[in-house]
Design a protein around this motif. Sequence first.
Motif, short mmCIF file in Angstrom:
data_model
loop_
_atom_site.label_atom_id
_atom_site.label_comp_id
_atom_site.label_asym_id
_atom_site.label_seq_id
_atom_site.Cartn_x
_atom_site.Cartn_y
_atom_site.Cartn_z
N GLU A 193 0.90 -1.43 -0.29
CA GLU A 193 0.16 0.03 0.28
C GLU A 193 0.53 1.45 -0.07
N VAL A 209 -0.80 -2.89 -7.39
CA VAL A 209 -2.27 -2.65 -6.81
C VAL A 209 -1.66 -4.14 -7.09
N VAL A 245 -1.62 -5.43 -3.86
CA VAL A 245 -1.94 -5.18 -2.20
C VAL A 245 -3.08 -6.32 -2.80
N ALA A 251 -9.01 -2.36 -3.79
CA ALA A 251 -7.92 -2.29 -4.08
C ALA A 251 -8.24 -2.19 -5.49
#
Length: 252
Positions: A186, A199, A202, A218
């Motif tokens: 993050e 991303v 995450v 996300a």
Amino acid sequence: MSGRACTIRLLGHWRLDLDGKRAEVGSREQRVTALLGLRGSQPRAAVAGTLWPDSTDVRARANLRTSLHRLRDLDPGLVRAGRASVALGPQVLVDVWPLLDRLEQVERLPGFEGCHDLDGAVPRDPLDLHACLATLAGPDLLPGWYDDWVLFERERLHHRRIRALEKIAALLLERGDTAMATCFAEEAVALEPLLESAVALVMRAGLDAGNTSAAIHAFQKYRARLDAELGIPPSRELVELLATRPLARARR
């Protein structure tokens, strides 16, 4: 040689403290100390040429001599200037150095693909990991400075930070520490919101933790940002991650 403690701050903003008290320093002198703090001992010609690229060699060297004289007047131990080179004094500390040391440490870690035993690679002590995250996620380098050499150093440091955060997140995912992996991933997204690889980390952390809603959130946040800023959709690989990753876990 002065015995005073000298601390230079380059992260967040420039500042010089002498024995804990803020010192007033001119713009030219700030740039001399910033350059030396980032690049270490430098040839005098290189410092003059970098800081005054639009001046003649004679004028640039004169500017450097004046700046060094002012810095020595401020504190004799602040800089060491010889005939050929110039450096910060031995008692000077610069806040970017621990970050650079941490980046080098992370960059020496074994790669994700070939790493099977992580005990010596990523600290298991949560305090160590939190300290590592705090160092990597600190403020930007000299914001508001737009000299060409500063832009170069800031961009290079920015990308090294992101790569380090992603690398540790991937190692932590392999070890099964999804909570800390999420923190590192993050932070990489916070530094570079349109970076799909961050991303994806995450999302993988959420899926591995059984938190599908976090992974979906996300993804949706990234998709909206990508559409708003670039007008393009996420890659097919990222879309498929939501469908394929749970199946991969189920086969273990």
